[in-house]
Enzyme design. Structure first.
Site, PDB file in Angstrom:
ATOM      1  N   ASP A 236       1.552 -27.304 -12.809  1.00 55.42           N
ATOM      2  CA  ASP A 236       0.375 -26.565 -13.297  1.00 55.42           C
ATOM      3  C   ASP A 236       0.040 -26.959 -14.738  1.00 55.42           C
ATOM      4  OD1 ASP A 236       0.494 -25.330 -10.848  1.00 55.42           O
ATOM      5  OD2 ASP A 236       0.380 -23.298 -11.621  1.00 55.42           O
TER       6      ASP A 236
ATOM      7  N   LEU B  68      -4.598 -20.515  -8.920  1.00 52.96           N
ATOM      8  CA  LEU B  68      -5.487 -21.498  -9.551  1.00 52.96           C
ATOM      9  C   LEU B  68      -4.980 -21.948 -10.923  1.00 52.96           C
ATOM     10  CD1 LEU B  68      -8.985 -20.064  -8.528  1.00 52.96           C
ATOM     11  CD2 LEU B  68      -7.638 -21.825  -7.388  1.00 52.96           C
TER      12      LEU B  68
HETATM   13  O1  PMV Z   1       0.442 -20.318  -7.638  1.00 49.96           O
HETATM   14  P1  PMV Z   1       0.308 -21.376  -8.653  1.00 49.96           P
HETATM   15  O2  PMV Z   1      -1.058 -21.759  -8.941  1.00 49.96           O
HETATM   16  O3  PMV Z   1       0.986 -21.022  -9.919  1.00 49.96           O
HETATM   17  O4  PMV Z   1       0.993 -22.706  -8.065  1.00 49.96           O
HETATM   18  C1  PMV Z   1       2.332 -23.037  -8.256  1.00 49.96           C
HETATM   19  C2  PMV Z   1       2.734 -24.267  -7.503  1.00 49.96           C
HETATM   20  C3  PMV Z   1       4.147 -24.197  -6.917  1.00 49.96           C
HETATM   21  O5  PMV Z   1       4.404 -25.459  -6.339  1.00 49.96           O
HETATM   22  C4  PMV Z   1       4.243 -23.124  -5.839  1.00 49.96           C
HETATM   23  C5  PMV Z   1       5.206 -23.901  -7.969  1.00 49.96           C
HETATM   24  C6  PMV Z   1       5.461 -25.038  -8.945  1.00 49.96           C
HETATM   25  O6  PMV Z   1       5.914 -24.735 -10.058  1.00 49.96           O
HETATM   26  O7  PMV Z   1       5.275 -26.207  -8.603  1.00 49.96           O
END
Ligand code: PMV
Length: 327
Positions: free
Chosen positions: A156, A110
């Site tokens: 993020d 999230l």
């Molecule tokens: O797991 P999270 O919420 O940190 O999502 C990261 C998203 C990814 O695409 C898996 C990694 C990124 O840096 O884009």
């Protein structure tokens, strides 16, 4: 005088992992935020404390855990990096006390670490008396993000900075496109904490070795994101749901789903969700369902009955905000 900054977490609606390779992703900032409070210190040292039970003091190149032992050093490292990056950027040598409060569950996809880095950058700049643009906040938070995700796309901290519902790919840099729509999203948390960096690296290795046709799947994911963008324009929620289901299958093929996620995805579809998929790094963490208001309660119930924790989320439009407070 102290500075306070809040920044939202996020759910990725389409395109996680693929976004690392410049495929467009669609992401929504959510109404769960972190709050970072920063005040100057006379002794020149840096002190970071998190409400998750971690605290460290940093001085003369040394780190001393005050609460939470060795785990505190690892957990607080992105905060230290974010604060250091801002101090170096403005060529300042001040000591700081940083307090982190998070209402975003950590390590479940999230975006809690991205939000913490963004809020830290904004609050530290504010307390030092420097006004910085959102573009600078995002850029300065990327160093901490790299520590957490190894080779992050930057999505993020981007959505945490700008807020809203965005479509973005790496080459867009600080120019994400806003989608002015609202949708009903329910999050299902498996409660399994994991490292996104580990899964990003695993997908990277598979891509280099050309296994599971990942390069070809990039084209399929681009097609899904572009169709989703069109469906948002027409507010065609049935298609948006079907595209989420397809996206989940791609994530399964590249090996980032697991049994708990698949169980929640399956159960929520049966309960009437228009579409369900894992969200974020995978390997545990959270899944999301696109629902209608009339099916929302049934979807939440299905998540609970299958061992997950349901969470209704709304869009956060503001992104990061920082202000000064008199002590
Ligand atoms: O797991 P999270 O919420 O940190 O999502 C990261 C998203 C990814 O695409 C898996 C990694 C990124 O840096 O884009």
């Amino acid at each position: 005088m102290r500075a306070v900054a809040v920044a939202p977490g996020k759910v990725i609606l389409y395109g996680e992992h693929f976004v690392v390779y410049n495929v467009p992703a669609i992401v929504m900032a959510i109404d769960r935020v972190v709050k970072v409070s920063v005040s100057p210190r006379e002794d020149g040292s840096l002190r970071i404390c998190s409400d998750l039970g971690f605290a460290c003091e940093y001085s003369d190149g040394d780190v001393k855990p005050i609460m939470g032992g060795k785990k505190a050093v690892t957990f607080l490292e992105p905060v230290r990096i974010a604060a250091r990056t801002v101090l170096e950027y403005f060529n300042e040598k001040k000591g700081l006390s940083i307090d982190v409060h998070s209402a975003i569950p950590s390590s479940v996809g999230l975006g809690s670490s991205g939000a913490i880095s963004v809020a830290t950058v904004a609050a530290v700049s504010k307390v030092l008396g420097h006004e910085i643009s959102k573009e600078q906040v995002w850029r300065l938070s990327l160093r901490a993000e790299r520590y957490v995700h190894v080779t992050p796309s930057g999505i993020d901290p981007l959505v945490s900075t700008y807020g809203g519902l965005l479509v973005w790919r790496i080459q867009d840099g600080t120019k994400p496109k806003k989608i002015n729509r609202d949708i009903e999203i329910v999050v299902g948390n498996t409660g399994i904490q994991r490292s996104t960096g580990k899964f990003v690296s695993m997908v990277g290795r598979k891509k280099t070795k050309k296994i599971e046709g990942i390069s070809q799947l990039m084209g399929v994911m681009s097609w899904i994101s572009n169709l989703a963008l069109k469906a948002f324009k027409e507010m065609d929620i049935v298609t948006l749901g079907a595209l989420m289901n397809m996206n989940h299958e791609l994530l399964r093929i590249i090996g980032v789903s697991n049994e708990s996620l698949d169980r929640l995805v399956e159960a929520t579809r049966k309960a009437g969700a228009l579409g369900s998929k894992l969200t974020g790094g995978g390997g545990g963490g959270c899944m999301i369902s696109l629902t209608t208001l009339s099916k929302r309660a049934a979807v939440c119930k299905a998540i609970k009955e299958n061992g997950g924790q349901p969470m209704i989320v709304r869009k956060n439009n503001a992104g990061v905000k920082a202000w000064l407070v008199k002590n």
